[in-house]
Design a protein around this motif. Structure first.
Motif, PDB file in Angstrom:
ATOM      1  N   ARG A  13       0.880  -1.229   0.119  1.00  0.00           N
ATOM      2  CA  ARG A  13       0.066   0.030   0.121  1.00  0.00           C
ATOM      3  C   ARG A  13       0.925   1.231  -0.172  1.00  0.00           C
ATOM      4  O   ARG A  13       2.058   1.044   0.181  1.00  0.00           O
ATOM      5  N   THR A  14       0.257   2.217   0.052  1.00  0.00           N
ATOM      6  CA  THR A  14       0.914   3.815  -0.078  1.00  0.00           C
ATOM      7  C   THR A  14       0.795   4.050   1.445  1.00  0.00           C
ATOM      8  O   THR A  14      -0.298   4.217   1.904  1.00  0.00           O
ATOM      9  N   VAL A  15       1.923   4.478   1.931  1.00  0.00           N
ATOM     10  CA  VAL A  15       1.761   4.592   3.585  1.00  0.00           C
ATOM     11  C   VAL A  15       2.324   6.276   3.758  1.00  0.00           C
ATOM     12  O   VAL A  15       3.398   6.625   3.169  1.00  0.00           O
ATOM     13  N   PRO A  16       1.842   7.181   4.579  1.00  0.00           N
ATOM     14  CA  PRO A  16       2.360   8.368   5.074  1.00  0.00           C
ATOM     15  C   PRO A  16       3.594   8.306   5.678  1.00  0.00           C
ATOM     16  O   PRO A  16       3.938   7.514   6.435  1.00  0.00           O
ATOM     17  N   VAL A  17       4.623   9.135   5.024  1.00  0.00           N
ATOM     18  CA  VAL A  17       5.960   8.859   5.490  1.00  0.00           C
ATOM     19  C   VAL A  17       6.193   9.302   6.857  1.00  0.00           C
ATOM     20  O   VAL A  17       6.926   8.655   7.654  1.00  0.00           O
ATOM     21  N   ASP A  18       5.277  10.303   7.265  1.00  0.00           N
ATOM     22  CA  ASP A  18       5.304  10.689   8.820  1.00  0.00           C
ATOM     23  C   ASP A  18       4.594   9.744   9.688  1.00  0.00           C
ATOM     24  O   ASP A  18       4.837  10.041  10.796  1.00  0.00           O
ATOM     25  N   THR A  40      18.654  10.838  -2.289  1.00  0.00           N
ATOM     26  CA  THR A  40      17.669  11.654  -2.031  1.00  0.00           C
ATOM     27  C   THR A  40      17.390  12.540  -3.214  1.00  0.00           C
ATOM     28  O   THR A  40      16.214  12.585  -3.843  1.00  0.00           O
ATOM     29  N   GLU A  41      18.156  12.748  -4.172  1.00  0.00           N
ATOM     30  CA  GLU A  41      18.337  13.266  -5.449  1.00  0.00           C
ATOM     31  C   GLU A  41      17.268  12.315  -6.398  1.00  0.00           C
ATOM     32  O   GLU A  41      16.645  12.767  -7.103  1.00  0.00           O
ATOM     33  N   SER A  42      17.683  11.119  -6.274  1.00  0.00           N
ATOM     34  CA  SER A  42      17.344  10.123  -7.221  1.00  0.00           C
ATOM     35  C   SER A  42      15.696   9.893  -6.845  1.00  0.00           C
ATOM     36  O   SER A  42      14.907  10.011  -7.742  1.00  0.00           O
ATOM     37  N   VAL A  43      15.466   9.960  -5.399  1.00  0.00           N
ATOM     38  CA  VAL A  43      13.843  10.031  -5.375  1.00  0.00           C
ATOM     39  C   VAL A  43      13.186  10.854  -5.367  1.00  0.00           C
ATOM     40  O   VAL A  43      11.947  11.150  -5.975  1.00  0.00           O
ATOM     41  N   VAL A  48      10.398   6.500  -5.026  1.00  0.00           N
ATOM     42  CA  VAL A  48      10.816   5.456  -4.462  1.00  0.00           C
ATOM     43  C   VAL A  48      10.373   4.192  -5.323  1.00  0.00           C
ATOM     44  O   VAL A  48       9.098   3.884  -5.505  1.00  0.00           O
ATOM     45  N   VAL A  49      11.243   3.464  -5.908  1.00  0.00           N
ATOM     46  CA  VAL A  49      11.207   2.410  -6.847  1.00  0.00           C
ATOM     47  C   VAL A  49      10.752   1.214  -6.093  1.00  0.00           C
ATOM     48  O   VAL A  49       9.860   0.340  -6.499  1.00  0.00           O
ATOM     49  N   GLY A  77      11.116  15.350   0.396  1.00  0.00           N
ATOM     50  CA  GLY A  77       9.831  16.092   0.665  1.00  0.00           C
ATOM     51  C   GLY A  77       8.631  15.270   0.282  1.00  0.00           C
ATOM     52  O   GLY A  77       7.439  15.793   0.164  1.00  0.00           O
ATOM     53  N   LEU A  78       8.708  14.082   0.148  1.00  0.00           N
ATOM     54  CA  LEU A  78       7.693  13.148  -0.361  1.00  0.00           C
ATOM     55  C   LEU A  78       6.667  12.978   0.857  1.00  0.00           C
ATOM     56  O   LEU A  78       7.017  12.922   2.062  1.00  0.00           O
ATOM     57  N   HIS A  79       5.378  13.005   0.365  1.00  0.00           N
ATOM     58  CA  HIS A  79       4.270  12.670   1.379  1.00  0.00           C
ATOM     59  C   HIS A  79       4.084  11.112   1.703  1.00  0.00           C
ATOM     60  O   HIS A  79       3.648  10.866   2.659  1.00  0.00           O
ATOM     61  N   ASP A  80       4.225  10.240   0.665  1.00  0.00           N
ATOM     62  CA  ASP A  80       3.820   9.032   0.785  1.00  0.00           C
ATOM     63  C   ASP A  80       5.000   8.055   0.225  1.00  0.00           C
ATOM     64  O   ASP A  80       5.785   8.763  -0.232  1.00  0.00           O
ATOM     65  N   ILE A  81       4.781   6.903   0.587  1.00  0.00           N
ATOM     66  CA  ILE A  81       6.091   6.190   0.228  1.00  0.00           C
ATOM     67  C   ILE A  81       5.267   4.545   0.199  1.00  0.00           C
ATOM     68  O   ILE A  81       4.488   4.194   0.824  1.00  0.00           O
ATOM     69  N   PRO A  82       5.728   3.927  -1.095  1.00  0.00           N
ATOM     70  CA  PRO A  82       5.406   2.482  -1.341  1.00  0.00           C
ATOM     71  C   PRO A  82       5.769   1.487  -0.079  1.00  0.00           C
ATOM     72  O   PRO A  82       6.921   1.801   0.239  1.00  0.00           O
ATOM     73  N   ALA A  83       4.966   0.594   0.448  1.00  0.00           N
ATOM     74  CA  ALA A  83       5.416   0.046   1.521  1.00  0.00           C
ATOM     75  C   ALA A  83       4.588  -1.269   1.416  1.00  0.00           C
ATOM     76  O   ALA A  83       3.496  -1.570   1.056  1.00  0.00           O
ATOM     77  N   VAL A  84       5.414  -2.374   1.736  1.00  0.00           N
ATOM     78  CA  VAL A  84       4.813  -4.019   1.985  1.00  0.00           C
ATOM     79  C   VAL A  84       4.499  -4.054   3.548  1.00  0.00           C
ATOM     80  O   VAL A  84       5.610  -3.870   4.236  1.00  0.00           O
ATOM     81  N   VAL A  85       3.208  -4.286   3.683  1.00  0.00           N
ATOM     82  CA  VAL A  85       2.802  -4.309   5.099  1.00  0.00           C
ATOM     83  C   VAL A  85       2.899  -5.966   5.675  1.00  0.00           C
ATOM     84  O   VAL A  85       2.211  -6.716   5.110  1.00  0.00           O
TER      85      VAL A  85
END
Length: 270
Positions: A13-18, A40-43, A48-49, A77-85
């Motif tokens: 899912r997509t998860v809020p970074v904070d 960071t520059e790549s992201v 986030v791949v 400064g991303l608000h969300d990041i892909p994550a495996v829960v």
């Protein structure tokens, strides 16, 4: 409002970074600023791949693997990041997952690797060979890193800073803690290679009362030391002089580790 249901194992899912916080059990503690800046520059350019791995908490998510990607996402400064829960993992399983990922990426420092392997061995009372099976590495790989735990803090810091190779560190782990600082200073001043350092240590030992002969240890002696190390879960050395006298040296890195060694050799303290 109906109660939220937990996702199925390995749900992405997509998860809020904070809402993500670093896991307390992660082996990695140091991040190279220059490499993190590049990521960071790549992201910032491409996002986030590869997803991070998290567990759901009552107030957010615990990060199990991918802390460098998460830090880079924050910095970009991303608000969300892909994550495996992965809510199906126990604490021990979560630690092993994070350790294996970092080992596969070769992103741990030598001492972070050593401490991570020691924790895995202590959690499950595993031999060096068993630890190797769990992480997909050889027994020699595990034993070589665990030997680094015999180093004094100053030498460990030199290893982590890249001032000493792991080969130098393994050689220094074989000398007494009181002598390691002196050997480290000589190694730096003389710019010894690993082989030169090993030769100097061997030459010094030949002048001590209890030491092996001038010839290298036989395969039988080395096998004996490896068997002792595997059984005790720490570095063990056998030294014998020409008149048949000798000693066994067993190293430990904490009082808890000493208790474990004593238990394995059947010593009970009142």
């Amino acid at each position: 409002m109906p109660p939220r249901t937990l996702p199925t194992p390995a749900a992405q899912r997509t998860v809020p970074v904070d809402l993500i916080r670093p896991g307390a059990q992660q082996a990695r503690r140091h991040f190279d600023p220059a490499a993190l800046s590049e990521l960071t520059e790549s992201v910032r350019e491409s996002g986030v791949v590869q997803p991070v791995v998290v567990r759901q908490l009552a107030d957010g998510y615990e990060l199990l693997a991918g802390e460098r990607r998460w830090r880079a996402a924050q910095a970009a400064g991303l608000h969300d990041i892909p994550a495996v829960v992965r809510n199906d993992l126990s604490d021990d399983e979560a630690f092993v997952l994070g350790l294996v990922e970092n080992l596969q990426r070769e992103s741990l420092s030598p001492m972070e690797t050593a401490h991570g392997l020691r924790r895995l061995a202590d959690l499950h009372q595993l031999t060096h060979e068993d630890v190797g099976h769990r992480i997909g590495k050889s027994r020699e790989y595990v034993s070589n890193f665990l030997r680094l735990l015999a180093l004094t803090p100053s030498v460990q810091q030199a290893v982590d800073r890249g001032e000493l190779s792991t080969g130098h560190a393994k050689a220094l782990a074989g000398v007494s803690a009181a002598d390691q600082a002196g050997w480290l200073a000589n190694c730096r001043a003389q710019r010894w290679s690993v082989r030169q350092l090993e030769r100097e240590i061997a030459r010094h030992r030949r002048g001590t009362p209890v030491a092996p002969s001038s010839s290298p240890k036989s395969a039988d002696w080395l096998r004996m030391e490896r068997s002792l190390a595997d059984h005790l879960g720490t570095v063990a050395e056998v030294a014998m002089s020409n008149d048949g006298r000798g000693e066994i040296r067993i190293r430990f890195h904490s009082l808890e580790a000493l208790d474990g060694v004593l238990e394995k050799i059947g010593v009970q303290l009142d």
